[in-house]
Write a protein that holds these residues in place. Structure first.
Motif, PDB file in Angstrom:
ATOM      1  N   SER A  36    -112.436 -58.396 -22.556  1.00  0.00           N
ATOM      2  CA  SER A  36    -110.988 -58.783 -21.819  1.00  0.00           C
ATOM      3  C   SER A  36    -110.771 -60.435 -22.022  1.00  0.00           C
ATOM      4  O   SER A  36    -111.611 -60.915 -21.558  1.00  0.00           O
ATOM      5  N   THR A  46    -103.123 -53.666 -25.106  1.00  0.00           N
ATOM      6  CA  THR A  46    -103.794 -53.492 -23.951  1.00  0.00           C
ATOM      7  C   THR A  46    -104.356 -51.805 -23.910  1.00  0.00           C
ATOM      8  O   THR A  46    -103.768 -51.050 -24.592  1.00  0.00           O
ATOM      9  N   GLY A  47    -105.219 -51.717 -23.283  1.00  0.00           N
ATOM     10  CA  GLY A  47    -105.905 -50.359 -23.114  1.00  0.00           C
ATOM     11  C   GLY A  47    -106.870 -50.145 -22.144  1.00  0.00           C
ATOM     12  O   GLY A  47    -107.305 -51.122 -21.518  1.00  0.00           O
ATOM     13  N   SER A  48    -107.313 -49.112 -21.903  1.00  0.00           N
ATOM     14  CA  SER A  48    -108.443 -48.616 -20.953  1.00  0.00           C
ATOM     15  C   SER A  48    -109.571 -48.035 -21.535  1.00  0.00           C
ATOM     16  O   SER A  48    -109.240 -47.147 -22.389  1.00  0.00           O
ATOM     17  N   SER A  69    -107.119 -56.331 -23.896  1.00  0.00           N
ATOM     18  CA  SER A  69    -108.411 -55.519 -23.922  1.00  0.00           C
ATOM     19  C   SER A  69    -108.655 -55.534 -25.403  1.00  0.00           C
ATOM     20  O   SER A  69    -107.878 -55.035 -26.265  1.00  0.00           O
ATOM     21  N   GLU A  75    -107.062 -51.703 -17.979  1.00  0.00           N
ATOM     22  CA  GLU A  75    -105.994 -52.472 -18.375  1.00  0.00           C
ATOM     23  C   GLU A  75    -105.689 -53.382 -17.239  1.00  0.00           C
ATOM     24  O   GLU A  75    -105.527 -53.011 -16.083  1.00  0.00           O
TER      25      GLU A  75
END
Length: 1039
Positions: free
Chosen positions: A475, A150-152, A164, A158
């Protein structure tokens, strides 16, 4: 010393209370006496117990001593927990336990079954329940995929339950992420059918598609076969389809095989073929269906099966059952997010599209009028405009795609939910979220829907300008597997062109196909499949059991026994994929077993499948293909009793470790590779240096040996020009690179190399993908006009050009160099059109399609880099030779680049047609080809002469003409005329071959009907004889 005086701390007066933990532990009662040591062999021990058992031996339970209670960290008030088992004694000491070696995966049943596709290879007779992630819960030792990260970013936030993809993840392969493959190689997720060639012609492939679902339509539907249905106690409703095939072999005999489909409630279907030679010998009348299923499906109860009815509903239902996973109509939702927006309500309430959004929609598809629209409508109203007047529609790779655009769906004022819009977009599996510059990052938890599993976030940069670009982020839910195409680091930027459109459409189609493996959709598909099978097993069966069903023996086999097997190894000649259980790792370990291509050297349990077309490694833990390559890309292999190093592509390597008796499984794999590929065994050479520190050979940047000096250690060891270096000092060449490999060759005191010998003709071996890349790098001349040179009559060729032409005229009698593009191109055409003698299988193996049917694909000679201006480099005659002085200043390089590719291509085309014609061509056509060949040889000979005029095509002696007589473009026109004649002759030959194939098919049909009629007549004669015997001799009164 001790607190209680000299000796044991437990002697003397009672010690005073203390807070020292070490002292309190020493004051405990004495431990039990130790077991005396003996030198007798001890019995085998089980796993060590955490209780006070000695060396893992079973002992009756004893009350816990105070020492045991002191060491216990459990609450005394709680009941004693179950005894923990340890398989490693280091765990008792608090040290990290050793990782157990991964087990070999079991080979799917039955053995020597040639699987049609990857789904069949993963078929399990005892399917495991699916875990919370939506995939089968297995304990195979395969490391968990590192994809669920996951990440943003400024595009995507996230969110729990979602994964992601921000770019740079690559494709998940053997040992971790790998770079995405380039054509003609396929991504791992795009590999489906194994028995037939699966070519990649576009930049982006469609993934997670079960293309093997058309197996019943292609090989059973409309043909004579048998269907059996039943309710098995362990497997539930089952549907089995059987068909016996007969094919004539090249030796004049007949080959028999059985095509089989086994369908259960699991979504994976067993599809494939088993040769009659791999089955136990049957009776003279043929093999019964029961005997066949007992060998192929031993876990299936034969007593539950009944013959299917002859109703036309049965094959139609089986088609629907198998092809329910194939859909060429998709619907995709599009949400519009303006600047400063980010919530679901804000995106649904955008009434009109902005200029940036309109530009994006124009790039993506075509705006169509819904009323009267006759193509795929995706539940939109095409009669009364109740769902809007217009929508966005496009097609991509045989798929129809209708977009549910939020601004084109009906808008309801004063309604934050906008149910008319959410009714369509909320039921789409894939949703594209378009963001204007300055919009908030998208969070998937803001969307409240049970069907939307994949979100493609697209942000525009500099919209409505010539420099418009886009960035993409993905996503997806955690139970949706990863899908391609892989995004570059940062998700872009992508220019607003057709390539970005193709990437986005392929991403949307692959995302919906991947989401079908999620838990929710998997359960829905399983229920639908179970209903179909239940209906067939209940309503579409007869009273004929499996024992009473007719045998598979053909009428022609009624009077004779089955032909004997073709000898040992006949089961290895199947066209489908044969399977072995292996442990695989990237890189080559070599003889010493040291890993060279992977830093961790972790082995992954895999199923190795080798068909006539492809080689795949499938991890049975999650059903993911972790490695694939075409059999045409296999270069070589190095093997021992339990290990095999396989080299493919540009020299990359993987290591396969096999189980079983030493040498048995490895021998089977090598024998299979020898049948389906053009590779060979490598050679390990140790090359010491001479007194001057030289190795005695030269190699280019690709690892091809260009020169071997005489009377050196390299020549004595067997190194020859044209050989290919695959590994230097234990390192593969692709992992080293040209500079590091050259440094090792120059500095290592003793060089150990793994060498791929040249082929039978002395040319270096290349894989199909390398030849394909070389053909793309050459300029295509199929439609380009030939440049006309005014100095054509005064053509002067360099000695190097003359030598190359002389080599072509002599049919390659001289030793070719590793960089000879003409020979490589000829080899590429040969590999495309005719199978290699090494890879000649039985008639069951499909022939590679002619993907490059062009006759005159020219090869461009490598241009020499001039030193100054228009000067040419010095030739082999020396800078002071008269020929070199005459060549300077002449336009020979331009003319050589103009005529040489045309002449080489013409020569290759003539050889190709003459080799294809053979003795099957008509006499007059063969005479025409011979005349054209002699004419072209005359032209080539005239080109090889320096300063001599071009002879007439019909004059074999080449009478010279004056410089003023021929026109400047006469040679080019003549060559073009010859090309047109060659194309016409090729078309005639193809037509003749098609007519001959049709005639042979008709003769084969007539022969088959004749055998059938003969068998029927024999059967009628037999019945008549039996009837006459029953009637008895004629009465004497009548006589």
């Amino acid at each position: 010393m001790w607190a209680g005086g000299v000796g044991s701390p437990r002697r003397g007066a009672a010690p005073a209370p203390t807070d020292d933990l070490f002292a309190r532990k020493l004051r405990q009662p004495a431990r039990p006496p130790l077991t005396p040591h003996t030198f007798e062999p001890r019995p085998s021990r089980g796993p060590l117990l955490r209780s006070g058992s000695d060396a893992g031996e079973a002992r009756p339970p004893t009350p816990a001593s105070p020492r045991a209670r002191a060491h216990s960290h459990e609450d005394a008030s709680r009941p004693a927990a179950a005894t923990r088992l340890f398989t490693d004694p280091l765990a008792l000491l608090g040290l990290p336990a050793e990782e157990p070696e991964p087990a070999f995966p079991p080979v799917p049943e039955p053995r020597w079954f040639a699987h049609y596709d990857v789904q069949s290879l993963l078929f399990d007779w005892a399917p495991r329940p699916r875990g919370p992630g939506g995939r089968a819960d297995a304990r195979s030792g395969t490391p968990a995929p590192a994809e669920d990260q996951t990440g943003s970013s400024d595009l995507l936030l996230e969110a729990p339950g979602f994964v992601s993809e921000l770019g740079g993840e690559g494709e998940l392969g053997l040992g971790g992420p790998v770079s995405p493959p380039v054509p003609p190689a396929l991504p791992n997720a795009a590999v489906s059918v194994l028995e037939e060639p699966q070519n990649r012609s576009l930049a982006y492939s469609l993934e997670h598609a079960d293309l093997g679902a058309g197996y019943y339509r292609k090989y059973f539907y409309g043909k004579e076969h048998q269907n059996f249905f039943g309710l098995d106690e362990a497997l539930g409703p089952v549907a089995v389809s059987l068909r016996r095939e007969e094919k004539e072999s090249s030796g004049g005999g007949t080959l028999h095989s059985y095509r089989i489909i086994v369908r259960t409630t699991q979504l994976r279907t067993l599809r494939g073929t088993i040769s009659e030679d791999a089955l136990p010998p049957g009776p003279p009348r043929g093999l019964s269906p029961r005997k066949l299923l007992e060998h192929v499906a031993p876990r299936l109860s034969p007593t539950c099966l009944r013959l299917g009815s002859a109703s036309p509903k049965v094959p139609r239902t089986l088609l629907t059952l198998d092809e329910q996973v194939l859909s060429f109509q998709r619907k995709v939702g599009i949400l519009y997010c303006r600047e400063g927006q980010g919530s679901e309500e804000e995106m649904y309430n955008n009434q009109e599209a902005g200029p940036a959004f309109t530009q994006f929609l124009t790039l993506l598809g075509d705006v169509v009028r819904l009323k009267g629209f006759d193509s795929y409508r995706a539940q939109l109203d095409t009669k009364t405009d109740s769902t809007g007047t217009h929508s966005l529609y496009t097609t991509y790779q045989d798929h129809e795609i209708m977009f549910h655009v939020s601004t084109m769906l009906p808008y309801t004022p004063n309604n934050q939910q906008q149910l008319l819009r959410k009714r369509h977009i909320g039921n789409d599996i894939v949703t594209i979220v378009f963001q204007e510059p300055g919009s908030k990052p998208f969070c998937p938890t803001t969307i409240r829907s049970h069907f939307q599993h994949v979100f493609l976030v697209v942000r525009a940069h500099a919209p409505c300008t010539p420099h418009t670009s886009y960035r993409v982020a993905v996503s997806r839910t955690q139970d949706t597997p990863a899908f391609g195409p892989a995004l570059p680091p940062g998700g872009g930027p992508f220019q607003a062109n057709a390539d970005f459109r193709a990437l986005l459409l392929a991403k949307a189609l692959n995302g919906e196909q991947a989401a079908s493996q999620a838990g929710q959709f998997h359960a829905m598909a399983t229920r639908t499949r179970q209903q179909y099978l239940q209906d067939l097993a209940t309503n579409e069966v007869t009273t004929t059991s499996l024992d009473s069903a007719s045998r598979f023996g053909l009428p022609s086999l009624g009077g004779r026994r089955r032909a004997p097997p073709r000898g040992p190894g006949a089961e290895l000649q199947a066209a489908g994929a044969l399977v072995w259980g292996v442990r695989a790792a990237p890189g080559a370990r070599g003889a010493a077993g040291a890993q060279t291509g992977s830093p961790d050297g972790a082995e992954v349990p895999c199923l190795l499948g080798i068909s006539a077309e492809a080689l795949v490694l499938v991890a049975p833990r999650d059903g993911r293909v972790v490695f694939n390559c075409a059999c045409r890309d296999v270069l070589a292999w190095t093997f021992s009793e339990q290990q095999l190093d396989l080299y493919h592509g540009r020299g990359e390597a993987i290591t396969l470790r096999l189980d079983g008796p030493p040498g048995q499984a490895v021998g089977e794999v090598v024998a299979r590779l020898q049948l389906v590929s053009r590779g060979c065994e490598t050679r390990e050479l140790a090359l010491p240096r001479d007194g001057q520190g030289r190795l005695g050979f030269e190699a280019d940047a690709e690892g091809f040996v260009t020169q071997v000096e005489r009377f050196t250690f390299a020549e004595t060891a067997g190194l020859r020009p044209g050989a290919r270096l695959l590994r230097v000092c234990g390192q593969t060449l692709p992992s080293l690179g040209p500079e590091a490999a050259g440094q090792l060759l120059r500095s290592a005191p003793k060089v150990c190399v793994t060498v791929l010998p040249p082929d039978e003709s002395g040319r270096p071996r290349r894989s199909f993908s390398e030849l394909y890349t070389l053909s793309l790098q050459e300029p295509s001349r199929r439609g380009a006009p030939e440049p006309v040179q005014d100095e054509a009559p005064g053509l002067v060729l360099l000695p190097a050009t003359k030598q190359l032409l002389h080599f072509c005229l002599n049919n390659g009698s001289g030793p070719p160099g590793p960089g000879d593009l003409a020979e490589e191109r000829t080899e590429f055409l040969h590999s495309q059109n005719s199978p290699s003698p090494r890879s000649s299988l039985s008639d069951e193996v499909p022939v590679l399609p002619n993907t490059t049917p062009d006759l005159l694909l020219a090869t461009t000679a490598k241009p020499a880099t001039p030193s100054t201006g228009r000067e040419t480099p010095p030739t082999q005659d020396g800078p002071g030779s008269p020929t070199g002085d005459e060549d300077r200043g002449n336009p020979a390089p331009e003319l050589r680049a103009s005529f040489l590719p045309r002449t080489l291509s013409l020569r290759n085309s003539i050889s190709k047609i003459m080799s294809e014609a053979g003795s099957e061509t008509l006499e007059d056509e063969w005479q025409s080809i011979s005349e054209i060949a002699s004419t072209c040889n005359t032209i080539l000979e005239s080109l090889s002469r320096e300063g001599q005029p071009i002879p007439e095509s019909g004059d074999a002696k080449g009478t010279p003409k004056s410089d003023a007589e021929p026109e400047p473009g006469s040679l080019s026109e003549k060559v073009s005329h010859l090309e047109s004649m060659l194309r016409k002759l090729q078309d005639d030959l193809q037509k003749e071959k098609a007519d001959k194939a049709a005639l042979e098919e008709e003769v084969r049909s007539l022969r088959h009907n004749n055998r059938r009629l003969q068998a029927e007549s024999e059967s009628a004669a037999t019945r008549l004889l039996l009837a006459s015997k029953q009637l008895g001799p004629p009465s004497p009164d009548l006589a």
